[in-house]
Motif scaffolding. Sequence first.
Motif, PDB file in Angstrom:
ATOM      1  N   TYR A   1      -8.337  -1.763  17.038  1.00 14.67           N
ATOM      2  CA  TYR A   1      -7.009  -1.429  16.510  1.00 14.67           C
ATOM      3  C   TYR A   1      -6.545  -2.475  15.493  1.00 14.67           C
ATOM      4  N   LEU A   2      -6.748  -3.755  15.829  1.00 20.03           N
ATOM      5  CA  LEU A   2      -6.320  -4.823  14.922  1.00 20.03           C
ATOM      6  C   LEU A   2      -7.100  -4.785  13.610  1.00 20.03           C
ATOM      7  N   LEU A   3      -8.415  -4.571  13.711  1.00 21.89           N
ATOM      8  CA  LEU A   3      -9.239  -4.501  12.500  1.00 21.89           C
ATOM      9  C   LEU A   3      -8.888  -3.270  11.663  1.00 21.89           C
ATOM     10  N   SER A   4      -8.615  -2.151  12.334  1.00 13.53           N
ATOM     11  CA  SER A   4      -8.281  -0.925  11.596  1.00 13.53           C
ATOM     12  C   SER A   4      -6.927  -1.044  10.909  1.00 13.53           C
ATOM     13  N   ARG A   5      -6.017  -1.823  11.472  1.00 14.54           N
ATOM     14  CA  ARG A   5      -4.727  -2.042  10.816  1.00 14.54           C
ATOM     15  C   ARG A   5      -4.875  -2.942   9.600  1.00 14.54           C
ATOM     16  N   PHE A   6      -5.819  -3.843   9.628  1.00 10.69           N
ATOM     17  CA  PHE A   6      -6.040  -4.766   8.517  1.00 10.69           C
ATOM     18  C   PHE A   6      -6.746  -4.076   7.348  1.00 10.69           C
ATOM     19  N   GLN A   7      -7.597  -3.095   7.636  1.00  7.74           N
ATOM     20  CA  GLN A   7      -8.413  -2.463   6.598  1.00  7.74           C
ATOM     21  C   GLN A   7      -7.589  -1.764   5.511  1.00  7.74           C
ATOM     22  N   PRO A   8      -6.522  -1.003   5.843  1.00  9.67           N
ATOM     23  CA  PRO A   8      -5.734  -0.372   4.773  1.00  9.67           C
ATOM     24  C   PRO A   8      -5.143  -1.367   3.789  1.00  9.67           C
ATOM     25  N   LYS A   9      -4.763  -2.563   4.275  1.00 10.00           N
ATOM     26  CA  LYS A   9      -4.227  -3.577   3.368  1.00 10.00           C
ATOM     27  C   LYS A   9      -5.300  -4.047   2.388  1.00 10.00           C
ATOM     28  N   VAL A  10      -6.528  -4.177   2.891  1.00 10.06           N
ATOM     29  CA  VAL A  10      -7.634  -4.572   2.013  1.00 10.06           C
ATOM     30  C   VAL A  10      -7.895  -3.484   0.974  1.00 10.06           C
ATOM     31  N   ASN A  11      -7.916  -2.228   1.425  1.00 13.49           N
ATOM     32  CA  ASN A  11      -8.142  -1.112   0.496  1.00 13.49           C
ATOM     33  C   ASN A  11      -7.049  -1.053  -0.567  1.00 13.49           C
ATOM     34  N   GLN A  12      -5.815  -1.278  -0.145  1.00 16.16           N
ATOM     35  CA  GLN A  12      -4.696  -1.242  -1.085  1.00 16.16           C
ATOM     36  C   GLN A  12      -4.805  -2.371  -2.106  1.00 16.16           C
ATOM     37  N   SER A  13      -5.230  -3.548  -1.660  1.00 12.93           N
ATOM     38  CA  SER A  13      -5.404  -4.670  -2.588  1.00 12.93           C
ATOM     39  C   SER A  13      -6.484  -4.359  -3.614  1.00 12.93           C
ATOM     40  N   MET A  14      -7.596  -3.773  -3.178  1.00  6.26           N
ATOM     41  CA  MET A  14      -8.663  -3.420  -4.115  1.00  6.26           C
ATOM     42  C   MET A  14      -8.173  -2.408  -5.149  1.00  6.26           C
ATOM     43  N   LEU A  15      -7.435  -1.407  -4.684  1.00  6.74           N
ATOM     44  CA  LEU A  15      -6.917  -0.400  -5.611  1.00  6.74           C
ATOM     45  C   LEU A  15      -5.951  -1.018  -6.609  1.00  6.74           C
ATOM     46  N   ARG A  16      -5.111  -1.942  -6.146  1.00  9.26           N
ATOM     47  CA  ARG A  16      -4.151  -2.591  -7.048  1.00  9.26           C
ATOM     48  C   ARG A  16      -4.883  -3.396  -8.120  1.00  9.26           C
ATOM     49  N   TYR A  17      -5.896  -4.134  -7.726  1.00  7.83           N
ATOM     50  CA  TYR A  17      -6.653  -4.912  -8.708  1.00  7.83           C
ATOM     51  C   TYR A  17      -7.352  -3.994  -9.711  1.00  7.83           C
ATOM     52  N   GLN A  18      -7.881  -2.876  -9.237  1.00  5.31           N
ATOM     53  CA  GLN A  18      -8.536  -1.930 -10.142  1.00  5.31           C
ATOM     54  C   GLN A  18      -7.533  -1.331 -11.125  1.00  5.31           C
ATOM     55  N   VAL A  19      -6.335  -1.013 -10.624  1.00  2.00           N
ATOM     56  CA  VAL A  19      -5.292  -0.486 -11.506  1.00  2.00           C
ATOM     57  C   VAL A  19      -4.856  -1.549 -12.510  1.00  2.00           C
ATOM     58  N   TRP A  20      -4.781  -2.800 -12.063  1.00  2.00           N
ATOM     59  CA  TRP A  20      -4.387  -3.887 -12.964  1.00  2.00           C
ATOM     60  C   TRP A  20      -5.416  -4.059 -14.082  1.00  2.00           C
ATOM     61  N   LEU A  21      -6.693  -3.951 -13.743  1.00  5.47           N
ATOM     62  CA  LEU A  21      -7.739  -4.034 -14.769  1.00  5.47           C
ATOM     63  C   LEU A  21      -7.602  -2.890 -15.769  1.00  5.47           C
ATOM     64  N   ARG A  22      -7.260  -1.719 -15.258  1.00 12.03           N
ATOM     65  CA  ARG A  22      -7.042  -0.575 -16.154  1.00 12.03           C
ATOM     66  C   ARG A  22      -5.872  -0.850 -17.096  1.00 12.03           C
ATOM     67  N   LEU A  23      -4.808  -1.444 -16.562  1.00 11.25           N
ATOM     68  CA  LEU A  23      -3.644  -1.780 -17.382  1.00 11.25           C
ATOM     69  C   LEU A  23      -4.031  -2.765 -18.489  1.00 11.25           C
TER      70      LEU A  23
END
Length: 624
Positions: A70-92
Amino acid sequence: METIFEQQAAIERQYARIQRRLAKTQLLDQSNKMRTLGVIGVGLFLIIIGLAVLPVLGFIFILLTALAFYLLSRFQPKVNQSMLRYQVWLRLLDEQKARLNLDWDAMPAVPPRDEQEEVDHPFEIDLDISGERSLHRLLNTGVSLEGMLRLRDWLLELEPDHEMLSERQSLVRELIPMTRFRHKLQLYSLFATRFTSDPVDGDRLLDWLDTQSESKQKLSSLLIALALSALLYLTVILFVFVHTSPLFCVVALLCSLIWYLRTKKEQGNLAEDTYQQRVAFGQLQQIFGYLENYPYARNSPLWHLCEPFFEHAEHRPSRLLARLERITGRATLARSPEGWMALNALFPLGAILAYQLDQCKALIAQYLPIWLDVWYELEATCSLANFAEMNPDYTFPELVPDRQTGSAPVFQAEQLGHPLIKKSKKVSNDFQLDAQGEILLITGSNMSGKSTFLRTIGVNLCLAYAGSVVSASLLRTSIFELYACIRVTDSLADGYSYFYAEVRRLKGLLERLESGTRYPIFFLIDEIFKGTNNYERLIGSEAYIRTLVEKKCVGAISTHDLELVQLTELFPFIKNYHFKENITDDQMNFEYLLRTGPSPTRNALRIMQMAGLPVKWDAPQPQP
């Protein structure tokens, strides 16, 4: 003042930093997935051993494994969101590099022109204001469809308002140094649209609210459904504890089911109505949340613009949209018709959600149009601020009110250049107009820069009247109504030849002058009547120019007819200017510099010869 190379270097450094952060986050993502697999593997092993040795120990291992997972699964969405944000920032950053380098293929697309606008607008096509390689596309950093269109509307404004332009300039000036605010707003907007290539369409949400603004779920129907549900549970309790007949439970259940089927239309199609809107409102929730919580400088132009996001504490976007998110999230259960019917027979969840949704939508409908309008305004203004930041050598124009100029219009420009030409190739010019009725008659050889100069004037006036900086070291201008006849095309559908299309456009200018305008017209006419023969073109051009001298207008006309330069002897308001080329080692070199007086050279035959056409003539020696 940063040069374009310094700006590119700064973007490259930022790009490298984001790439390093993305690489670290991707490693963290991989390690977290490996930990999850390890927890599952080790947990299963310990559970099996524990159950074999001591059942209680096995159950303890089950709980520990579930907790770790449960703890690891709660942490994973934050990691995924960070990766998406960095990818969007590179696009910007990629998009910003494309704007700096005028790399049209890498710039984000803008909405296409409407065919009717292409025909009717007096300068949209002529000045490349909208389209694939346009001023609008270069400036736009917006993500919402309406924000993009608002920026285009500003650039296409026919009758700008001086007071509104002053306010917009103040807001743009405030936003220029707020790079972090602008980029984070764009980042949140791009992140909200990460799963689609389409822009956010806020008007679609308003249409959805308008079509369902009247409550469909009646309160009386909801109360009856709740009463029947209470009766059902009462019969169940009596059956369990008092041992009444189960027939009462069946009758109560049937009554509840029949009432649900009878009033189902009042609920509407909850599954379809809420699923897509849940995604769309979820996009807005992140954007509005950022604007709601940003620490604005009190009483600044930006603070006043964004005030609707935080002035009503109980009706802030975060609260209303979160409430809507909860309701629409529960309504997704309706996507299974059979299960939904069984659930509503036991408990009137559909009626409750429909009633809550109606109440929430009625409240959001009061505020959403205001929030969206502010967001569109902010996106368009941020586009202008970004353009100003990318071009620190550009300047804000001085817009002169009519009361300061009397009846005489003003146009004074120094180092005026075209923003759609790369700075390494751009040539800037100085010129001014001082009186109503004044006309620049521009002559010059082919490819010498006449058409580009006309577009340069028009494009910079469009920028000035949008509230933007202009490609000049100084621009002092009255407010004019623009009218251009530069890029005229024939129409097979309407049966118009090129010449007739040009005649219609020039007639439109005279009709506009006759109808009376709020501001003087600034016209730009390229190679007047070039679609007909020399003899008739000369007669028609002279008559047309004579007519313009007497009207409420100023402007510039380019022509190859050197006979027209004699009009300056009859009308002092007509002034001759020209562009010239130099011939060195049998090669033509164009200066693109505006000079006074008529053109001393011609080059059409030389261009034909250089292209390999069978042209022979005794070329005159170039004049010094």
